[in-house]
Design a protein around this motif. Structure first.
Motif, PDB file in Angstrom:
ATOM      1  N   VAL A 278     -26.319  54.300  25.550  1.00 51.01           N
ATOM      2  CA  VAL A 278     -27.611  54.984  25.678  1.00 51.01           C
ATOM      3  C   VAL A 278     -28.364  54.387  26.866  1.00 51.01           C
ATOM      4  CG1 VAL A 278     -27.753  55.515  23.216  1.00 51.01           C
ATOM      5  CG2 VAL A 278     -28.754  53.389  24.062  1.00 51.01           C
TER       6      VAL A 278
ATOM      7  N   ARG B 262     -33.776  55.182  25.568  1.00 48.36           N
ATOM      8  CA  ARG B 262     -33.306  55.313  24.186  1.00 48.36           C
ATOM      9  C   ARG B 262     -33.137  53.945  23.525  1.00 48.36           C
ATOM     10  NH1 ARG B 262     -28.354  59.191  23.821  1.00 48.36           N
ATOM     11  NH2 ARG B 262     -28.689  58.743  21.606  1.00 48.36           N
ATOM     12  N   HIS B 263     -32.709  52.951  24.299  1.00 43.52           N
ATOM     13  CA  HIS B 263     -32.661  51.589  23.754  1.00 43.52           C
ATOM     14  C   HIS B 263     -34.050  51.166  23.279  1.00 43.52           C
ATOM     15  CE1 HIS B 263     -32.449  47.256  23.482  1.00 43.52           C
ATOM     16  NE2 HIS B 263     -33.193  47.109  24.574  1.00 43.52           N
TER      17      HIS B 263
ATOM     18  N   ILE C  27     -36.589  53.056  22.404  1.00 39.50           N
ATOM     19  CA  ILE C  27     -36.960  53.849  21.233  1.00 39.50           C
ATOM     20  C   ILE C  27     -36.210  53.359  19.991  1.00 39.50           C
ATOM     21  CG2 ILE C  27     -36.795  56.139  20.195  1.00 39.50           C
ATOM     22  CD1 ILE C  27     -39.065  56.024  22.165  1.00 39.50           C
ATOM     23  N   GLN C  28     -34.918  53.088  20.145  1.00 34.90           N
ATOM     24  CA  GLN C  28     -34.139  52.584  19.020  1.00 34.90           C
ATOM     25  C   GLN C  28     -34.704  51.256  18.506  1.00 34.90           C
ATOM     26  OE1 GLN C  28     -30.029  52.283  20.139  1.00 34.90           O
ATOM     27  NE2 GLN C  28     -29.681  54.494  20.155  1.00 34.90           N
TER      28      GLN C  28
ATOM     29  N   THR D 133     -38.018  51.848  16.769  1.00 29.88           N
ATOM     30  CA  THR D 133     -37.769  52.524  15.496  1.00 29.88           C
ATOM     31  C   THR D 133     -37.277  51.532  14.445  1.00 29.88           C
ATOM     32  OG1 THR D 133     -37.238  54.598  16.647  1.00 29.88           O
ATOM     33  CG2 THR D 133     -36.466  54.370  14.370  1.00 29.88           C
TER      34      THR D 133
ATOM     35  N   THR E 234     -29.444  47.461  19.567  1.00 30.94           N
ATOM     36  CA  THR E 234     -29.985  48.817  19.711  1.00 30.94           C
ATOM     37  C   THR E 234     -29.540  49.425  21.040  1.00 30.94           C
ATOM     38  OG1 THR E 234     -32.032  47.784  20.519  1.00 30.94           O
ATOM     39  CG2 THR E 234     -31.975  48.468  18.200  1.00 30.94           C
TER      40      THR E 234
ATOM     41  N   GLU F  68     -33.733  57.202  16.101  1.00 38.33           N
ATOM     42  CA  GLU F  68     -34.640  57.249  17.263  1.00 38.33           C
ATOM     43  C   GLU F  68     -35.832  58.131  16.910  1.00 38.33           C
ATOM     44  OE1 GLU F  68     -32.654  58.389  20.917  1.00 38.33           O
ATOM     45  OE2 GLU F  68     -30.877  57.196  20.429  1.00 38.33           O
TER      46      GLU F  68
END
Length: 203
Positions: A65, A69-70, A72-73, A76, A172, A179
């Motif tokens: 990713v 996205r990392h 966001i992960q 999250t 992540t 996500e």
């Protein structure tokens, strides 16, 4: 409005007419100060979120990713673990500078958030990339020192930083992890950046 000038945020805002900083008078600085407080309150969180969101469609260079996205992960996961809002926002922005200043991206994030977060959060941001090296056992770059974090062993924030990296940073980076939409975090960012900023002395 004179051609070429950037529009002001509010209709009752005024421009400083002096063309150079060294020509500003006391009343010019006072005007800017008053208007800057309003500007920051309305725009700072949006600017921070746009800085992250601008990377949402970036390609990856090998990770499953991209950096967006990392981030966001990681945020999250922190939210799912019941961490407080400051911790979640710190997690969201911990790698915000990763693609523009990879060698010092921890300092980048710390500079952005330090006036609004605790000393522990600032410490985590500043040093997380060095703590991450502890987990990169077979990295061929000599600059990646698995023992680099040991210089801070015994520091009051050592354990929290090690935990942050182990739980939210190195885990992540995989497709298929939860996500949450960025919009879920936006109110948290606004509340954090609405705190009265504290003065951070240069190191």
């Amino acid at each position: 409005m004179e051609e070429g000038r950037t529009p002001l945020l509010k209709p009752d805002f005024r421009y400083v007419e002096a063309p150079r900083l060294d020509a500003f008078q006391r009343e010019d600085w006072q005007l800017l100060g008053r208007q800057r407080r309003v500007f920051d309150a309305e725009c700072q969180a949006a600017h921070a979120l746009r800085l992250l969101e601008a990377t949402a469609a970036d390609p990856a260079f090998g990770y499953q990713v991209n950096n967006y996205r990392h981030s966001i992960q990681a945020a999250t996961a922190a939210m799912q673990d019941g961490r407080d809002e400051e911790y979640i926002v710190v997690t969201l922005f911990h790698d915000v500078g990763f693609t523009v200043c990879p060698g010092s991206h921890g300092a980048f994030a710390a500079a952005m958030l330090s006036p609004y977060v605790s000393d522990a959060s600032r410490w985590i941001l500043e040093r997380h990339q060095i703590f991450q090296s502890h987990h990169c056992h077979d990295h061929p770059d000599e600059a990646v020192d698995p023992d680099g974090r040991e210089r801070w062993r015994g520091h009051e924030h050592f354990a929290a930083t090690a935990e942050f990296v182990e739980r939210y940073d190195i885990t992540t980076i995989a497709a298929g992890l939860p996500e949450a939409p960025l919009a879920v975090f936006a109110p948290m960012v606004r509340r954090l950046l609405a705190r009265p900023p504290r003065l951070i002395a240069p190191a």
